[in-house]
Design a protein around this motif. Structure first.
Motif, PDB file in Angstrom:
ATOM      1  N   THR A   1      -5.571  74.271 -27.370  1.00  0.00           N
ATOM      2  CA  THR A   1      -6.912  74.068 -27.769  1.00  0.00           C
ATOM      3  C   THR A   1      -6.752  73.296 -29.154  1.00  0.00           C
ATOM      4  O   THR A   1      -7.661  72.770 -29.620  1.00  0.00           O
ATOM      5  CB  THR A   1      -7.360  75.548 -28.274  1.00  0.00           C
ATOM      6  N   GLY A   2      -5.413  72.965 -29.478  1.00  0.00           N
ATOM      7  CA  GLY A   2      -5.337  72.359 -30.958  1.00  0.00           C
ATOM      8  C   GLY A   2      -5.545  72.998 -32.069  1.00  0.00           C
ATOM      9  O   GLY A   2      -5.632  72.134 -33.153  1.00  0.00           O
ATOM     10  N   TRP A   3      -5.727  74.239 -31.853  1.00  0.00           N
ATOM     11  CA  TRP A   3      -6.017  75.104 -33.174  1.00  0.00           C
ATOM     12  C   TRP A   3      -4.874  75.708 -33.816  1.00  0.00           C
ATOM     13  O   TRP A   3      -4.876  76.679 -34.858  1.00  0.00           O
ATOM     14  CB  TRP A   3      -7.079  76.244 -33.065  1.00  0.00           C
ATOM     15  N   TRP A   4      -3.621  75.503 -33.362  1.00  0.00           N
ATOM     16  CA  TRP A   4      -2.452  75.833 -33.920  1.00  0.00           C
ATOM     17  C   TRP A   4      -2.045  77.462 -33.994  1.00  0.00           C
ATOM     18  O   TRP A   4      -1.347  78.090 -34.914  1.00  0.00           O
ATOM     19  CB  TRP A   4      -2.070  75.226 -35.121  1.00  0.00           C
ATOM     20  N   GLN A   5      -2.700  78.090 -32.888  1.00  0.00           N
ATOM     21  CA  GLN A   5      -2.668  79.471 -33.030  1.00  0.00           C
ATOM     22  C   GLN A   5      -1.465  80.229 -32.260  1.00  0.00           C
ATOM     23  O   GLN A   5      -0.943  81.151 -32.570  1.00  0.00           O
ATOM     24  CB  GLN A   5      -3.884  80.107 -32.836  1.00  0.00           C
ATOM     25  N   THR A   6      -0.774  79.406 -31.438  1.00  0.00           N
ATOM     26  CA  THR A   6       0.407  79.736 -30.718  1.00  0.00           C
ATOM     27  C   THR A   6       1.244  78.411 -30.334  1.00  0.00           C
ATOM     28  O   THR A   6       0.533  77.389 -30.352  1.00  0.00           O
ATOM     29  CB  THR A   6       0.093  80.442 -29.300  1.00  0.00           C
TER      30      THR A   6
ATOM     31  N   GLY B   1      -5.128  86.219 -39.380  1.00  0.00           N
ATOM     32  CA  GLY B   1      -5.703  84.758 -39.358  1.00  0.00           C
ATOM     33  C   GLY B   1      -7.198  84.725 -39.353  1.00  0.00           C
ATOM     34  O   GLY B   1      -7.828  85.529 -38.838  1.00  0.00           O
ATOM     35  N   THR B   2      -7.631  83.482 -39.945  1.00  0.00           N
ATOM     36  CA  THR B   2      -9.207  83.443 -39.645  1.00  0.00           C
ATOM     37  C   THR B   2      -9.316  82.026 -38.999  1.00  0.00           C
ATOM     38  O   THR B   2     -10.133  81.498 -39.169  1.00  0.00           O
ATOM     39  CB  THR B   2      -9.864  83.418 -41.005  1.00  0.00           C
ATOM     40  N   GLY B   3      -8.342  81.493 -38.502  1.00  0.00           N
ATOM     41  CA  GLY B   3      -8.491  80.295 -38.012  1.00  0.00           C
ATOM     42  C   GLY B   3      -7.930  78.946 -38.676  1.00  0.00           C
ATOM     43  O   GLY B   3      -7.174  79.070 -39.823  1.00  0.00           O
ATOM     44  N   VAL B   4      -8.572  77.788 -38.492  1.00  0.00           N
ATOM     45  CA  VAL B   4      -8.535  76.505 -39.260  1.00  0.00           C
ATOM     46  C   VAL B   4      -9.813  76.051 -39.786  1.00  0.00           C
ATOM     47  O   VAL B   4     -10.522  76.010 -39.074  1.00  0.00           O
ATOM     48  CB  VAL B   4      -7.794  75.406 -38.260  1.00  0.00           C
ATOM     49  N   ARG B   5      -9.696  75.438 -40.854  1.00  0.00           N
ATOM     50  CA  ARG B   5     -10.932  75.097 -41.459  1.00  0.00           C
ATOM     51  C   ARG B   5     -11.205  73.468 -40.782  1.00  0.00           C
ATOM     52  O   ARG B   5     -10.274  72.952 -40.406  1.00  0.00           O
ATOM     53  CB  ARG B   5     -10.958  74.907 -43.075  1.00  0.00           C
ATOM     54  N   TRP B   6     -12.372  73.026 -41.246  1.00  0.00           N
ATOM     55  CA  TRP B   6     -12.638  71.753 -40.662  1.00  0.00           C
ATOM     56  C   TRP B   6     -11.649  70.739 -41.190  1.00  0.00           C
ATOM     57  O   TRP B   6     -11.396  69.651 -40.500  1.00  0.00           O
ATOM     58  CB  TRP B   6     -13.848  71.334 -41.103  1.00  0.00           C
ATOM     59  N   ASN B   7     -10.964  70.939 -42.400  1.00  0.00           N
ATOM     60  CA  ASN B   7     -10.070  69.769 -42.713  1.00  0.00           C
ATOM     61  C   ASN B   7      -8.572  69.972 -42.364  1.00  0.00           C
ATOM     62  O   ASN B   7      -7.664  69.386 -43.017  1.00  0.00           O
ATOM     63  CB  ASN B   7     -10.072  69.581 -44.343  1.00  0.00           C
TER      64      ASN B   7
ATOM     65  N   SER C   1       0.731  73.824 -39.356  1.00  0.00           N
ATOM     66  CA  SER C   1       0.062  73.008 -38.488  1.00  0.00           C
ATOM     67  C   SER C   1       0.877  71.698 -38.254  1.00  0.00           C
ATOM     68  O   SER C   1       0.819  70.841 -37.296  1.00  0.00           O
ATOM     69  CB  SER C   1      -1.137  72.075 -39.123  1.00  0.00           C
ATOM     70  N   ARG C   2       2.177  71.469 -39.016  1.00  0.00           N
ATOM     71  CA  ARG C   2       3.060  70.318 -38.689  1.00  0.00           C
ATOM     72  C   ARG C   2       4.454  70.869 -38.179  1.00  0.00           C
ATOM     73  O   ARG C   2       5.333  70.122 -38.394  1.00  0.00           O
ATOM     74  CB  ARG C   2       3.165  69.490 -39.867  1.00  0.00           C
ATOM     75  N   MET C   3       4.743  72.057 -37.898  1.00  0.00           N
ATOM     76  CA  MET C   3       6.069  72.893 -37.775  1.00  0.00           C
ATOM     77  C   MET C   3       6.726  71.907 -36.499  1.00  0.00           C
ATOM     78  O   MET C   3       6.064  71.907 -35.319  1.00  0.00           O
ATOM     79  CB  MET C   3       5.803  74.227 -37.424  1.00  0.00           C
ATOM     80  N   ARG C   4       8.080  71.625 -36.856  1.00  0.00           N
ATOM     81  CA  ARG C   4       8.887  70.919 -35.653  1.00  0.00           C
ATOM     82  C   ARG C   4      10.048  71.705 -35.620  1.00  0.00           C
ATOM     83  O   ARG C   4      10.521  71.876 -34.367  1.00  0.00           O
ATOM     84  CB  ARG C   4       9.265  69.752 -36.238  1.00  0.00           C
ATOM     85  N   HIS C   5      10.590  72.561 -36.613  1.00  0.00           N
ATOM     86  CA  HIS C   5      11.525  73.489 -36.545  1.00  0.00           C
ATOM     87  C   HIS C   5      11.239  75.037 -37.098  1.00  0.00           C
ATOM     88  O   HIS C   5      10.170  74.999 -37.980  1.00  0.00           O
ATOM     89  CB  HIS C   5      12.775  73.166 -37.214  1.00  0.00           C
ATOM     90  N   ALA C   6      11.886  75.903 -36.432  1.00  0.00           N
ATOM     91  CA  ALA C   6      11.609  77.320 -37.314  1.00  0.00           C
ATOM     92  C   ALA C   6      12.910  78.063 -36.979  1.00  0.00           C
ATOM     93  O   ALA C   6      13.959  77.669 -36.200  1.00  0.00           O
ATOM     94  CB  ALA C   6      10.365  77.769 -36.268  1.00  0.00           C
ATOM     95  N   PHE C   7      12.820  79.360 -37.552  1.00  0.00           N
ATOM     96  CA  PHE C   7      13.943  80.226 -37.336  1.00  0.00           C
ATOM     97  C   PHE C   7      13.424  81.549 -36.863  1.00  0.00           C
ATOM     98  O   PHE C   7      12.288  82.146 -37.313  1.00  0.00           O
ATOM     99  CB  PHE C   7      14.774  80.239 -38.685  1.00  0.00           C
TER     100      PHE C   7
END
Length: 282
Positions: free
Chosen positions: A122-127, A189-195, A258-264
């Motif tokens: 969906t592009g909202w970066w929730q999963t 969470g409340t999602g992502v704003r327009w920006n 929103s820009r995660m590429r790596h995580a632990f």
């Protein structure tokens, strides 16, 4: 008649030429000089025209050479720009890896490094999905973090992948604390704003605790899912809930999910629910 006239003209010219050739040397010199002076403007005109034609040809050849040289220079510039971008990308990647390595050393507990391989369609970066799973010792509800702060928790696993529910999702609820005042609350969470800005919200803050914008938010450890004192974010705004019993605050997460590429994954030793196995990764 016309032919006779033409013959006469040619005869006169020939006789004049013969007479000129037979003149005494001083007279012939003066005649030659007079002819030369008469024809000089014509010679200059012809010579100048030839010179201009040669210069034009040289200019045109030069323009063609400049065009070819310009194309070669543009190609070289494009190549160099590509190399610069590649070097900048490598430098950024190295900086990220050094930061991740430093964080892993500072953490003081077992961390499983992972790379993000997919995001919510969906592009909202929730999963998002990471490249570690059951075979790496992961289980459901383990916390997922970045060097900046909490990102989410694992919800589903396969042998080699895991799905992470991000803190931006309304169903991801985290028990949190505001260290400056000792206030507790529940973050969701409340999602992502327009920006594109990810925003969370804390409910059930004691209204008698004077929280304010800029206060740090960390995990409280209550509920047993997230370890205590993991950085979460900072309070942006505060308001009273509709019933007037509690305060509610909007929180900007520290982790740039929103820009995660790596995580632990915090693979702490604790009792965990049985893994929720996903049959097959799409």
């Amino acid at each position: 008649m016309v032919k006779q006239r033409g013959f006469v003209i040619w005869f006169v010219l020939l006789a004049g030429l013969l007479g000129l050739l037979n003149l005494p040397l001083p007279a012939s010199r003066r005649a030659k000089e007079a002819v030369r002076e008469t024809l000089a403007p014509l010679h200059a005109l012809v010579s100048g025209a030839g010179l201009r034609l040669r210069e034009a040809g040289t200019t045109l050849r030069g323009i063609g050479g400049l065009a070819s040289e310009n194309r070669a220079l543009q190609e070289e510039i494009l190549r160099l720009r590509g190399e610069v971008r590649a070097l900048q990308t490598d430098a950024k990647e190295n900086a990220v890896l050094r930061e991740l390595l430093g964080f892993r050393r500072r953490a003081g507990q077992r961390l499983v490094a992972a790379e993000v391989i997919a995001r919510d369609s969906t592009g909202w970066w929730q999963t998002l999905r990471i490249d570690r799973g059951i075979q790496d010792g992961l289980t459901a509800d383990l916390a997922v973090v970045t060097p900046d702060g909490l990102a989410g928790r694992i919800v589903e696993l396969s042998d080699h992948t895991a799905d992470v529910l991000l803190v931006s999702d309304p169903s991801c609820r985290v028990a949190v604390r505001i260290p400056r005042t000792g206030s507790n609350g529940v973050l969701s969470g409340t999602g992502v704003r327009w920006n594109g800005q990810v925003v969370c919200r804390i409910d059930f803050i004691n209204r008698n605790h004077p929280v304010r914008a800029g206060d740090e938010v960390v995990t409280s450890g209550l509920g047993g899912i997230f370890p205590p004192d993991l950085p979460v974010g900072y309070i942006e705004t505060i308001e009273t809930d509709a019933a007037g019993l509690y305060l509610r605050a909007e929180v900007l997460p520290r982790a740039d999910i929103s820009r995660m590429r790596h995580a632990f994954v915090l693979a702490v030793a604790r009792e965990s629910p049985a893994p929720v196995r996903r049959e097959a990764a799409p």
